[in-house]
Design a protein around this motif. Structure first.
Motif, PDB file in Angstrom:
ATOM      1  N   THR A  90       3.946 -87.491  45.418  1.00 40.35           N
ATOM      2  CA  THR A  90       4.048 -86.025  45.254  1.00 40.35           C
ATOM      3  C   THR A  90       4.585 -85.373  46.526  1.00 40.35           C
ATOM      4  N   ASP A  91       4.207 -85.946  47.709  1.00 41.67           N
ATOM      5  CA  ASP A  91       4.708 -85.344  48.945  1.00 41.67           C
ATOM      6  C   ASP A  91       6.230 -85.467  49.020  1.00 41.67           C
ATOM      7  N   VAL A  92       6.736 -86.678  48.721  1.00 38.85           N
ATOM      8  CA  VAL A  92       8.188 -86.880  48.762  1.00 38.85           C
ATOM      9  C   VAL A  92       8.860 -85.909  47.793  1.00 38.85           C
ATOM     10  N   GLU A  93       8.237 -85.789  46.596  1.00 34.39           N
ATOM     11  CA  GLU A  93       8.850 -84.910  45.592  1.00 34.39           C
ATOM     12  C   GLU A  93       8.848 -83.465  46.077  1.00 34.39           C
ATOM     13  N   GLN A  94       7.695 -83.097  46.643  1.00 33.62           N
ATOM     14  CA  GLN A  94       7.591 -81.708  47.115  1.00 33.62           C
ATOM     15  C   GLN A  94       8.680 -81.402  48.160  1.00 33.62           C
ATOM     16  N   VAL A  95       8.817 -82.401  49.065  1.00 30.92           N
ATOM     17  CA  VAL A  95       9.790 -82.211  50.146  1.00 30.92           C
ATOM     18  C   VAL A  95      11.217 -82.193  49.586  1.00 30.92           C
ATOM     19  N   THR A  96      11.501 -83.151  48.710  1.00 29.26           N
ATOM     20  CA  THR A  96      12.862 -83.196  48.139  1.00 29.26           C
ATOM     21  C   THR A  96      13.149 -81.902  47.397  1.00 29.26           C
ATOM     22  N   LEU A  97      12.159 -81.456  46.670  1.00 30.96           N
ATOM     23  CA  LEU A  97      12.326 -80.227  45.903  1.00 30.96           C
ATOM     24  C   LEU A  97      12.622 -79.042  46.845  1.00 30.96           C
ATOM     25  N   ALA A  98      11.831 -78.987  47.936  1.00 31.08           N
ATOM     26  CA  ALA A  98      12.062 -77.888  48.904  1.00 31.08           C
ATOM     27  C   ALA A  98      13.480 -77.970  49.454  1.00 31.08           C
ATOM     28  N   LEU A  99      13.927 -79.206  49.718  1.00 32.89           N
ATOM     29  CA  LEU A  99      15.291 -79.359  50.256  1.00 32.89           C
ATOM     30  C   LEU A  99      16.332 -78.938  49.221  1.00 32.89           C
ATOM     31  N   LEU A 100      16.092 -79.323  47.954  1.00 35.64           N
ATOM     32  CA  LEU A 100      17.060 -78.923  46.923  1.00 35.64           C
ATOM     33  C   LEU A 100      17.102 -77.404  46.808  1.00 35.64           C
ATOM     34  N   ASP A 101      15.936 -76.775  46.937  1.00 33.51           N
ATOM     35  CA  ASP A 101      15.910 -75.305  46.911  1.00 33.51           C
ATOM     36  C   ASP A 101      16.745 -74.721  48.061  1.00 33.51           C
ATOM     37  N   ALA A 102      16.620 -75.415  49.223  1.00 36.85           N
ATOM     38  CA  ALA A 102      17.266 -74.861  50.426  1.00 36.85           C
ATOM     39  C   ALA A 102      18.731 -75.279  50.546  1.00 36.85           C
ATOM     40  N   ALA A 103      19.218 -76.045  49.572  1.00 41.20           N
ATOM     41  CA  ALA A 103      20.573 -76.606  49.706  1.00 41.20           C
ATOM     42  C   ALA A 103      21.628 -75.518  49.865  1.00 41.20           C
ATOM     43  N   ASN A 104      21.334 -74.319  49.336  1.00 46.72           N
ATOM     44  CA  ASN A 104      22.353 -73.256  49.402  1.00 46.72           C
ATOM     45  C   ASN A 104      22.021 -72.242  50.502  1.00 46.72           C
ATOM     46  N   ASP A 105      21.356 -72.711  51.575  1.00 45.70           N
ATOM     47  CA  ASP A 105      20.952 -71.810  52.670  1.00 45.70           C
ATOM     48  C   ASP A 105      22.155 -71.007  53.176  1.00 45.70           C
ATOM     49  N   ARG A 106      21.885 -69.742  53.596  1.00 45.07           N
ATOM     50  CA  ARG A 106      23.011 -68.889  54.014  1.00 45.07           C
ATOM     51  C   ARG A 106      23.634 -69.348  55.331  1.00 45.07           C
ATOM     52  N   ASP A 107      22.909 -70.168  56.099  1.00 42.88           N
ATOM     53  CA  ASP A 107      23.443 -70.624  57.391  1.00 42.88           C
ATOM     54  C   ASP A 107      24.108 -72.000  57.217  1.00 42.88           C
ATOM     55  N   PRO A 108      25.398 -72.110  57.572  1.00 42.93           N
ATOM     56  CA  PRO A 108      26.098 -73.389  57.310  1.00 42.93           C
ATOM     57  C   PRO A 108      25.480 -74.581  58.041  1.00 42.93           C
ATOM     58  N   VAL A 109      24.912 -74.330  59.246  1.00 41.32           N
ATOM     59  CA  VAL A 109      24.314 -75.464  59.987  1.00 41.32           C
ATOM     60  C   VAL A 109      23.078 -75.979  59.248  1.00 41.32           C
ATOM     61  N   VAL A 110      22.281 -75.032  58.712  1.00 38.39           N
ATOM     62  CA  VAL A 110      21.077 -75.438  57.950  1.00 38.39           C
ATOM     63  C   VAL A 110      21.525 -76.192  56.698  1.00 38.39           C
ATOM     64  N   GLN A 111      22.535 -75.631  56.034  1.00 35.51           N
ATOM     65  CA  GLN A 111      23.039 -76.284  54.813  1.00 35.51           C
ATOM     66  C   GLN A 111      23.399 -77.734  55.096  1.00 35.51           C
ATOM     67  N   GLU A 112      24.112 -77.923  56.205  1.00 30.82           N
ATOM     68  CA  GLU A 112      24.563 -79.270  56.579  1.00 30.82           C
ATOM     69  C   GLU A 112      23.367 -80.199  56.814  1.00 30.82           C
ATOM     70  N   GLN A 113      22.328 -79.674  57.533  1.00 36.89           N
ATOM     71  CA  GLN A 113      21.160 -80.511  57.832  1.00 36.89           C
ATOM     72  C   GLN A 113      20.386 -80.836  56.556  1.00 36.89           C
ATOM     73  N   VAL A 114      20.266 -79.855  55.666  1.00 33.11           N
ATOM     74  CA  VAL A 114      19.553 -80.096  54.387  1.00 33.11           C
ATOM     75  C   VAL A 114      20.260 -81.221  53.648  1.00 33.11           C
ATOM     76  N   ARG A 115      21.608 -81.133  53.654  1.00 36.15           N
ATOM     77  CA  ARG A 115      22.359 -82.171  52.931  1.00 36.15           C
ATOM     78  C   ARG A 115      22.121 -83.548  53.556  1.00 36.15           C
ATOM     79  N   LYS A 116      22.113 -83.562  54.898  1.00 37.13           N
ATOM     80  CA  LYS A 116      21.869 -84.843  55.585  1.00 37.13           C
ATOM     81  C   LYS A 116      20.512 -85.410  55.203  1.00 37.13           C
TER      82      LYS A 116
END
Length: 1642
Positions: free
Chosen positions: A7-33
């Motif tokens: 569940t932790d992995v899922e929670q984290v992955t889910l949070a990252l998928l939510d953040a994938a479209n972050d308004r800051d390009p550097v954050v977007q890049e890190q989320v993708r990584k």
């Protein structure tokens, strides 16, 4: 997987998928990584979550959807071999659905889905095809991206796709007919293009292909059917993008069509493709397609192609003519493709193509020609074998473009010629035309004058074209070996005609290279046969003349001098074998002289002389009269070449003169003289002088012949023709007879100058003067100048001959009279012609001849000459004449300087005839009146002339018996005053005059020539300083003069100065005021003692005088007067001056400053002032207004006045001794005064008790800039400078300490800087200062206590106080101040006590108890609003801990630690910093104490996170503290890490550091993990974004490095929750780190 819950992995992955479209390009890049990282660890799991996410959020914005699809693509790409087959199937299904979900085309989204399919297709092509072909059904138009995906697959997986292509095309063909929309047509065409390219690649690499039986004709029929639709229907579309894609497809498809079909279609196909050029602006794709069709048809051996060539060539030619824009790559690519097409056609139809291109060259349109030349150049370079037979044809055809006027065309022509040179065209007959073309363009003039810019970016300027031709010629010479015999000696032809003059430099350089090459190889062809049949070469004579004349003007024509000389040297055996050894020796010397010169620095006259000498030596060395004769004939014949370059022509005349000197054949000499005189263009002055100089040179060997020739010429028809019948029939081109006469007159002058001395005197009257004197009454300016010049030359020649034989020149007076008339006729207010200069020179030469002039004649001569020259305006006075008469500034300057030099020469010659005091007086009386002229420049001229004459007098004086120099007084009286003239030139010259006069006097007194008198020599030093006169130098000048004058003159001479005294001080002439002041002071010295009652009044008069005197050195003298009075009446002078109004005006300041000049006196005054300052009240507290509360400090005026007085006195350099003696008292007094001046206002009634009644009102402006504290600061700064403590002043200036001392907010900082500088650079002076300052610590004035405490506090920072044994005194004072009522004093005292650890660490334990008590109480200080005392206490504690013994601290460690801990997270940077430093310093006392180790672990996380604190000082403190604590932590590895990586000055890679550290923490302290991660999570809420980000990193690395068995220690729920929260943090930096940490959940 360990114990991280699913569940932790899922929670984290889910949070990252939510953040994938972050308004800051550097954050977007890190989320993708991070998603990728998780995806690479568990591809199936993450892919499932991405799929679910997309399914659950059908309304997700496109951008977000795209990012998730891109993530899937990346995971598939990197882990294609590890993903389970069922997962692959579901990814294919998802991508296919996402791609076709919307019937509309949404490029970004559908492309992302298509890319997933392409990525999977690299391994699972069959599954992909199964899915896609399901959506690619016969009879139904497929989705746009289904076709696009097929196209991309055929690109990325050729071997997998080609086997499917037949079937795909089979299904596709019927669809083509159904397609109505442009975008579908586009995608089908694009796909067919890609399919064709894949098939071609497959066929080209059959050896690697899975099915080697595939052949081209497998696809022919399908390709043809597709061709049919594309060609017959789609290519007609209106949409240009579609037309281009169809064309591109047809190009690729043409290679796969059956031969017969292609052959049948070819005419239509070519026509259609060519037709596209008109419809589209983008041509590259069309040309590329055309090139493919041409290749395909040539490969199959098409017959039809030949019928199409005409249209093809026309269209291609049009393309090659379109402009190429190098900043736009498609136009460059198109150009290259067009040239490829030409190459294909050239290899197939060489004759047709050549005829076409060469015909096109005849068309003179610029673009057309440029295009044709580009093709020609390309073909010459690329199709060598085909072009071999066409060389003559090409050579013939290039002639027309050679005549083109456009520089752009010429540039292309040069490129073609360059290509031809490399392929052997230039050796063929007619190749020389091309060489000539290059040379013609090496000689181009400049296009643009400076400042103009070319409007057209493609513009080819003359400069650019010329430089290109220079380089081409150089390349021919150096890299195209086969051209050597073409260029040698042919290039010599271009050296002599004028039109190639500007090409001389490159030509010479090439010829030198060729000559050296041939010489080195000892080739026979090096020696040139100038007389060969049909040779067009210039003769060796003309070559030598041309190169010599070039060399005479070395910086003209692109600096052709050096290359011309070098070539002459290289050609020497060809000019004459006997010249070679001479030139080998001489020419390099000339060249090295040129190398060191510039156009401005070269002495043109000397340079030309040295070349004439070279010529003369050469002829002597050759010693062949026939050769010399031929040279003379050819040189004369060559004269007209220089008709438009008269300076060169003039030099050539002189060369001819030198050649004729060496000529023995008298007949030939006469013939050449006749030739020269007849053909001279007499209208030009330069040419007239040149001819005359040449004929003069000739006369030195042929005097009789030359004189006869001149006489004959004077009587010849030429003159009669020039006079005309009453001048009526005169043709406007005919020469003035005056101009011809002028030439003749000049010739006689130069003949006289060069005639052999022994023959001259007999010819002067009869042959020379006889012929010119008849023209004396002329009004013509040209003739006048020639006459004057010529008479001068004759006089010079006579005086040269007279040295050896006596001679009375009977016509001297007559000639002098003529000259005087000429000068009197000149206008007095302007000088435009050289008449004066020439007359003066001529008179100077005539004066030397006997008989001497009478006294009256002499008088008239001097008067006329001086008045005619001295009265002229200055050289830079604008001339109001008409433009054509005005000289340019440089010409005027030369004219003026020549004229004055000539005047001096004349006066010297006059004086030389009577070198006695009377003789001197007779010249001087004419100059005298000009000495006191009101005009600067007239005085300057007069004094400089006098100096010149006196020097001449002194140099030539021989004293036979002791005579009195009776006019010395008069001369000194006239010249002495000028030593202080406002004009520096006059001053220097006047000193020179006095200096020379004194030596003349000494010589008359009988001293020898080499005797040097010390007092007189001193004048030379004075003169050096006079150019920049400061008052003391001018004063010295006067004193020196007074001393010397009084030594040399009788007493009564000095008495004349007395009247100038008081009023004389303000005289406008500086000499008077100077003399007055000197004498006034002498009187005061002798008589001042009895004037006590008058002192105030005298001071007031002097004060008034000072205000109107501008002359600096007189002011100094008045200062001197004040000083003399003070030595006699000290108390009166001081009381009077102190009471002058404040702020002191500049004149009062000058009077005070004067008192610093005598150190004994100054010391007395200083001690009086110090004593007063100690007892006087510095300020009073006044209520400023009824409305505002609180009191204002207002200064009392007497101490303020005394501070000003000290400041002014110390400004006088001579006060240094007094300052040195009283330094400790002065320093202490001024420091305390400074303390009592901070923040103090001026009183409103500043001068109520001023002694001078009418000056109680003070200048408002001055008061505005008058600042109580500023006065004290300045006085202190001046004191340090005067005490030679520049080493103290320099750092204070650099750090802005003076302004800080004045600022109430920064006062203590300023005083600290002062103390630091004193301790470092003035240590030995401190004991006396400290002793003087101690009493002020108990002073009632708080401000004084603060200043002194700050000073002492900093002194403790330096070991020098221990060395000087004042430590105990300072420490005791600090201890007492700990309880001062003033907080600032307490803070400074705590600081001072802490400083002992820096200054005298060895004494820390001696005071341990007191220090610890003071610091502890400081840390608990209640009355401490800004926490300043706390801060000082912590810093102090840190410092002393370094040196305290264990026994002194042991018991207090934990107690102090507990006090520090709350400060670690304090908002104030300095407090955080100090507490962390202190914590580090404490740790060494805690080693071995288990309690202390726990305390360290307690704060370890805080320290680690503050390593990324926003404040750099805090970061340094953390590094320091952790290095010091390292041994206490209890882990060797961690300890080693801290020591290695945490260095204050080095950067730290925080991520790597924390990553490694967490590994050791896990390994060495598993039991503490729970505590650590709970502590870290608390920092998720820190106020500093940097700290929150570091906390996220810490957790990330902790998780990433944690082995499974330790997960039980972790509260994963809190961690996950915390990171998910940070992923929404407002600061992008934090979001990036949170996303990065999430990447460790695996």
């Amino acid at each position: 997987m360990g114990l991280i819950e699913e569940t932790d992995v899922e929670q984290v992955t889910l949070a990252l998928l939510d953040a994938a479209n972050d308004r800051d390009p550097v954050v977007q890049e890190q989320v993708r990584k991070s998603i990728l990282t998780l995806g690479n660890q568990q591809p199936d799991k993450v892919l499932s979550m991405c799929q679910d996410y997309l399914l659950k959020h059908p309304k997700l914005v496109v951008g977000h959807r795209v990012l998730i699809l891109q993530t899937i693509e990346l995971v598939v790409k990197s882990r294609i071999y590890d993903i389970s087959y069922p997962k692959i199937k579901s990814v294919i299904q998802l991508a296919s659905d996402e791609m076709t979900k919307s019937k509309e085309v949404v490029p970004e989204w559908q492309q992302a889905a298509s890319n997933i399919l392409v990525a999977v297709g690299n391994k699972y092509i069959n599954d992909i095809m199964e899915e896609i072909l399901g959506k690619f059904q016969p009879g139904v138009l497929p989705h746009f991206f289904v076709v696009q995906t097929l196209a991309s697959l055929s690109d990325s997986n050729v071997y997998g796709m080609v086997p499917f292509l037949n079937a795909i095309m089979g299904t596709m063909l019927p669809m083509l007919g159904m397609t109505k929309q442009d975008n579908m047509k586009w995608v089908f065409s694009s796909a067919l293009c890609r399919f064709s390219e894949s098939i071609l690649e497959y066929l080209a690499n059959l050896d690697k292909a899975p099915d080697p039986t595939v052949r081209k004709d497998t696809f022919s029929s399908e390709i043809y059917s597709a061709y049919d639709v594309l060609f017959n229907s789609w290519i007609q579309s209106r949409e240009s993008k579609l037309r281009l894609t169809v064309a591109e497809a047809l190009g690729s498809m043409s290679h796969l069509m059956a031969h017969d079909k292609l052959e049948e279609q070819l005419p239509k196909l070519l026509l259609t493709i060519l037709g596209l050029y008109k419809k589209n602006s983008e041509h590259y794709i069309i040309t590329k397609s055309l090139c493919q069709v041409l290749e395909a048809s040539v490969n199959m051996g098409s017959r039809v192609l030949e019928t199409q060539t005409d249209g093809l060539l026309l269209a291609l030619h049009q393309q090659v003519c379109s402009p190429v824009d190098f900043s736009n790559p498609p136009t460059v690519k198109n150009h290259n493709e067009v040239l490829r097409c030409f190459t294909i056609l050239a290899n197939t139809f060489p004759d047709r193509l050549m005829v076409f291109v060469l015909q096109r060259l005849e068309n003179s349109n610029e673009r057309n020609r440029m295009g044709s030349l580009a093709v020609l150049r390309h073909l010459i370079n690329s199709s060598t074998s085909i072009m071999e037979t066409k060389k003559l044809l090409i050579l013939a055809s290039i002639r027309q473009p050679l005549a083109d006027h456009s520089n752009k065309v010429k540039k292309r022509v040069v490129q073609v010629i360059s290509a031809m040179a490399h392929h052997g065209y230039l050796e063929i007959e007619g190749g020389d035309l091309l060489v000539r073309f290059i040379i013609q363009h090496c000689a181009l003039p400049d296009t643009y004058h400076r400042g103009q810019r070319p409007p057209d970016p493609e513009e080819v300027t003359n400069e650019a074209l010329r430089s290109m031709c220079d380089n081409t010629l150089h390349l021919f010479t150096t890299t195209v070996g086969r051209l050597t015999d073409v260029l040698w000696p042919m290039l010599l032809c271009y050296l002599t005609p004028n039109q190639y003059a500007s090409a001389t430099t490159p030509l010479c350089k090439s010829l030198i290279l060729l000559a050296n090459k041939k010489r080195a190889a000892q080739e026979a062809s090096f020696i040139i046969d100038f007389n060969a049949q049909g040779s067009s070469l210039p003769s060796q004579y003309i070559l030598m003349i041309r190169l010599l004349v070039n060399a005479a003007f070395p910086f003209r024509c692109r600096e052709h001098g050096a290359p011309s000389l070098s070539l002459l040297n290289a050609l020497s055996p060809n000019i004459h074998p006997k010249a070679e050894p001479l030139w080998e020796n001489e020419i390099p010397k000339l060249l090295s002289h040129l190398e060191e010169s510039t156009d401005d620095s070269l002495d043109q006259k000397k340079w030309e002389e040295s070349l004439l000498q070279l010529l003369s030596k050469t002829l002597a060395a050759i010693d062949d009269s026939q050769w010399t004769g031929q040279l003379a004939v050819e040189a004369t014949r060559y004269l007209p070449t220089y008709n438009s370059a008269l300076e060169e022509k003039s030099f050539l005349y002189r060369c001819i003169g030198v050649i004729l000197q060496q000529c023995c054949n008298k007949e030939l000499v006469r013939k050449q003289l006749q030739e020269i005189l007849i053909s001279t263009r007499h209208n030009d002055a330069t040419e007239r002088t040149g001819v005359a100089m040449g004929i003069g040179l000739c006369a030195s060997s042929h005097l009789d012949g030359t004189l006869e020739k001149l006489e004959e010429f004077g009587k010849s028809d030429a003159f009669r023709k020039a006079s005309g019948i009453f001048g009526l029939l005169k043709d406007k081109n005919d020469v003035d007879v005056e101009k011809m006469k002028s030439t003749l007159i000049l010739c006689y002058g130069y003949v006289a100058l060069h005639a052999p001395e022994e023959q001259l005197l007999t010819r002067i009257d009869s042959d020379i003067l006889q012929n010119i004197s008849k023209n004396f009454n002329t009004k013509d300016l040209t003739m006048k100048l020639s006459l004057i010049h010529s008479v001068g030359l004759i006089a010079k020649a006579i005086s040269r001959s007279v040295r050896k034989q006596g001679f009375l020149f009977s016509r001297k007076q007559e000639l002098m009279g003529v000259m005087m008339d000429f000068i009197k006729a000149e206008p007095t207010d302007v000088m435009r012609t050289p008449v004066r200069h020439l007359v003066l020179t001529t008179c100077a030469n005539l004066i030397n001849l006997d008989p001497p002039l009478t006294e009256n004649e002499n008088f008239d001569l001097l008067k006329t000459c001086l008045n005619g020259v001295y009265g002229l305006p200055t050289v830079d006075t604008p001339d109001k004449a008409k433009d054509e008469e005005v000289l340019d500034p440089q010409q005027r300057e030369i004219l003026y300087s020549d004229t004055f030099n000539a005047l001096h020469e004349l006066l010297r010659n006059v004086l030389a005839r009577d070198l006695s005091p009377d003789g001197l007086q007779s010249v001087f009386k004419h100059i005298e009146s000009w000495l006191s002229s009101g005009q600067d420049h007239e005085r300057e001229r007069a004094v400089k002339t006098t100096a010149e004459l006196l020097q001449f007098y002194l140099d030539n004086l021989s004293v036979k018996n002791i005579v009195s120099f009776h006019n010395l007084g008069a001369l000194v009286g006239r010249l002495g005053p000028r030593c202080t003239d406002p004009n520096p030139e006059v001053r220097r010259a006047a000193i020179d005059c006095i200096y020379r006069l004194m030596y003349i006097q000494l010589r008359y007194e009988g001293f020898s020539l080499d005797y040097k008198d010390d007092s007189v020599e001193a004048l030379l030093d004075v003169r050096e300083k006079l150019s920049n006169p400061d008052h003391s130098v001018l004063y010295k000048t006067c004193s020196e003069l007074t001393k010397i004058i009084s030594k040399r003159l009788p007493q009564q001479q000095l008495s004349t100065l007395l009247f100038m005294l008081f009023d004389g001080l303000v005289d406008s002439q500086s000499n008077c005021s100077r003399a007055s002041s000197v004498i006034l002071n002498t009187l005061l010295k002798n008589r001042g003692a009895g004037l006590q009652d008058l002192v105030p009044e005298m001071l007031e008069v002097l004060h008034n005088r000072l205000q109107v005197i501008g002359e600096e050195q007189v002011k100094v003298a008045i200062g001197q007067s004040v000083l003399i009075l003070a030595t006699q009446h000290l108390q009166t002078v001081v009381n009077t001056l102190v009471a002058y109004p404040l702020p002191y005006d500049s004149w009062s300041c000058e009077m005070w400053m004067a008192l610093g000049a005598d150190s004994t006196l100054a010391l007395q005054i200083m001690e009086m002032i110090i004593e007063k300052l100690t007892v006087m009240v510095p300020y009073v507290d006044k209520k400023e207004s009824m409305l505002r509360p609180g009191l204002t400090k207002v200064a009392t005026s007497q101490p303020l006045a005394m501070t000003c007085a000290l400041r002014e006195m110390m400004l006088n350099g001579q006060s240094a001794d007094a300052v040195a003696y009283a330094f400790p008292k002065l320093f202490s007094s001024l420091l305390v005064r400074l303390g009592s001046s901070v923040g103090v206002q001026l009183p409103k009634d500043l001068n109520s008790n001023s002694i001078i009644s009418d000056r109680k009102t003070t200048n408002k402006m001055n008061v505005a800039n008058f600042d109580v504290c500023g006065v004290a600061v300045e006085a202190l700064r001046i004191l340090l400078g005067r005490a030679q403590l520049d080493a103290v002043v320099k750092p204070l200036d650099q750090e802005g300490a003076w302004d800080k001392m004045k600022d109430p907010q920064q006062h203590t900082t300023g005083v600290t800087l002062l103390a630091r500088a004193m301790a470092k650079h003035a240590g030995p002076r401190l004991p006396a200062i400290v002793e003087n300052l101690c009493p002020s610590l108990c002073n009632i004035y708080e401000c004084q206590r603060i200043t002194v405490t700050a000073f002492f506090s900093e002194l403790l920072n330096h070991h020098v106080v221990t060395e000087l044994m004042i430590l105990d005194m300072l420490m005791n004072n600090m201890m007492e101040r700990i309880t001062d009522t003033c907080g600032t004093v307490r803070m400074l005292a705590v600081r001072g006590l802490g400083n002992i650890a820096v200054g005298s660490p060895e004494k820390v334990n001696k005071y341990a108890k007191e220090l610890l008590a003071a610091m502890s109480s400081g840390m608990e200080e209640k009355d401490d609003p800004g926490k300043l005392i706390t801060l000082e206490a912590m810093s102090g504690m840190s410092k002393i801990l370094l040196y305290l013994d264990q026994k002194n601290v042991q018991l207090l460690v934990v107690y102090i630690f507990m006090k520090i801990k709350p400060f670690l997270e304090n908002e104030n940077d300095e407090i955080r910093c100090a507490s962390i430093m202190l914590l580090g310093n404490l740790s060494k006392f805690g080693s071995g104490e288990p309690v202390f180790k726990d305390q360290i672990h307690n704060v370890l996380v805080s320290l680690l996170l503050h390593l990324s604190d926003p404040n750099p000082q805090v970061v340094k403190a953390c590094k320091y503290a952790m290095r010091i604590c390292a041994p206490v932590v209890g882990s060797e590895q961690i300890s080693a890490m801290f020591q290695k990586h945490l260095l204050e000055e080095k950067g730290l890679h925080y991520g790597e550091f924390i990553n490694d550290l967490t590994k050791y923490l896990i390994q060495d302290f598993p039991g503490m993990l729970n505590f650590y991660h709970i502590t870290v999570i608390q920092f998720f809420k820190s106020n500093w974004a940097e700290i929150r980000a570091s906390a996220a990193m810490f957790i990330g690395f902790l998780l990433g490095n944690l082995p499974d068995e330790h997960f039980s220690h972790m509260n994963m729920g809190s961690v996950t929750k915390g990171l998910v929260m940070l992923l929404q943090d407002p600061d992008p930096l934090v979001r990036v780190k949170a996303a990065e940490a999430m990447g460790h959940f695996h």
